[in-house]
Design an enzyme around this catalytic site. Structure first.
Site, mmCIF file in Angstrom:
data_model
loop_
_atom_site.group_PDB
_atom_site.id
_atom_site.type_symbol
_atom_site.label_atom_id
_atom_site.label_comp_id
_atom_site.label_asym_id
_atom_site.label_seq_id
_atom_site.Cartn_x
_atom_site.Cartn_y
_atom_site.Cartn_z
ATOM 1 N N ASP A 23 0.870 -1.158 0.000
ATOM 2 C CA ASP A 23 0.000 0.000 0.000
ATOM 3 C C ASP A 23 0.917 1.221 0.000
ATOM 4 O O ASP A 23 2.123 1.106 0.271
ATOM 5 C CB ASP A 23 -0.893 -0.018 1.239
ATOM 6 N N ASP A 25 -0.148 5.211 0.842
ATOM 7 C CA ASP A 25 -0.392 6.169 1.915
ATOM 8 C C ASP A 25 -0.333 5.464 3.266
ATOM 9 O O ASP A 25 -1.080 4.523 3.530
ATOM 10 C CB ASP A 25 -1.772 6.818 1.749
#
Length: 338
Positions: A23, A25
């Site tokens: 991922d 952020d």
């Protein structure tokens, strides 16, 4: 990696996997600033020959833009390693609608570009007779376009959300995410979107594994409700890092569908022995902490206490404290100190 593909006690955690799906952020960066150690972690993985992918629910940037952003931070990335919810949503719409169909876009210019590249026509008003509404995060999304979207959905347009992340991590704290904007339409329309493309749906994870021909992927994220739940749904092992949204209290309260395989303070956990991040089902010791008959004492890194407690609490146990330091952690994490 062991020949049987598993992780041994002394192996690095990452040695048991042939693909790491990051991922972004809260894992690699916060808004526009790299998280400490992220660039070094990616460089080590590349040097080891481990395949990488970046899977993000953020629909405000295109894959090439994300790769440029990462490279600008010193995190190496190629556009074909990046999977965004914007690109996935546009691809799904292109499979459903006839070529050139009008689609009302709620979100950033990147989402409009993805819709256009998928052979569809981005529009902005009900009067353009949109066949679908696609909604993604954009910092300039306001009432006017949300009103047009509500009218279009009520008139029969298909409603697709790129993701339903309630918040976005930032150096200043959690900020409203696309899920908060989706909730505006949900309230106005009294219904759910017809389709949510991004995590926790497994599509991004499954696509990343398929493109890499991975037999044993590892998903790395900072959110239990998207990254980890998506990995569980895709049947993948997962590593939760505590550099973004989900914290200890949320980990301890997690239902089975949101429980990670591993927990680490940050991406350095990839290169530590697997036993230093795994959630022990019946563990008695971890990193200087001891849990005996539900009583926690000792001292050490909070993440190690969290791993011990998670396995115990998930099994139905109710821990008590055996020291002042343990009592402080239990209180911080919403557990009765006892």
């Amino acid at each position: 990696m062991r020949r049987d593909g598993g992780v041994g006690v002394t192996d690095r955690l990452v040695d048991g996997y042939d693909l790491v799906i990051f991922d972004l952020d809260g894992v690699v960066y916060l808004i526009d600033k790299p998280i400490a150690g992220a660039a070094e972690a990616v460089s080590r993985l590349r040097a080891d020959g481990t395949s990488l992918a970046y899977a993000t629910n953020n629909a405000s940037r295109r894959a090439a833009d994300v790769a440029d952003l990462l490279n600008g931070m010193g995190v190496s990335a190629e556009p074909d390693e990046v999977l965004t919810s914007a690109g996935a949503a546009a691809a799904r719409l292109a499979q459903t609608l006839p070529a050139g169909a009008p689609v009302l876009v709620v979100g950033a210019e990147a989402l409009k570009a993805e819709v256009r590249d998928a052979g569809l026509t981005p529009v902005e008003r009900l009067e353009d007779n949109p066949a679908a509404v696609v909604q993604g995060f954009g910092p300039d999304v306001g009432w006017k376009v949300l009103a047009e979207a509500a009218l279009a959905v009520r008139a029969g347009a298909m409603w697709v959300a790129t993701n339903t992340d309630r918040t976005l991590p930032s150096p200043r704290g959690a900020l409203p995410g696309n899920g908060s904007l989706v909730s505006v339409l949900r309230t106005a329309l009294d219904r759910e979107p017809d389709l949510v493309v991004g995590k926790p749906a497994p599509a991004l994870f499954e696509t990343a594994a398929s493109l890499s021909k991975s037999r044993r992927p590892l998903a790395v994220g900072d959110r239990l409700d998207t990254d980890i739940e998506g990995a569980v749904g895709a049947g993948m092992d997962s590593l939760l890092v505590l550099t973004g949204v989900s914290g200890p209290a949320e980990v301890l309260a997690a239902p089975a569908s949101r429980r990670p395989t591993y927990v680490a303070a940050d991406l350095a956990g990839l290169f530590a022995p697997a036993e230093a991040a795994v959630i022990p089902a019946n563990g008695a010791e971890a990193g200087g902490w001891r849990l005996v008959d539900g009583r926690l004492d000792g001292t050490g890194a909070p993440v190690d206490a969290l791993r011990l407690l998670a396995g115990y609490v998930w099994g139905g146990g109710r821990p008590t404290s055996g020291s002042d330091e343990a009592g402080k952690l239990l209180a911080e994490w919403g557990l009765t100190a006892g």
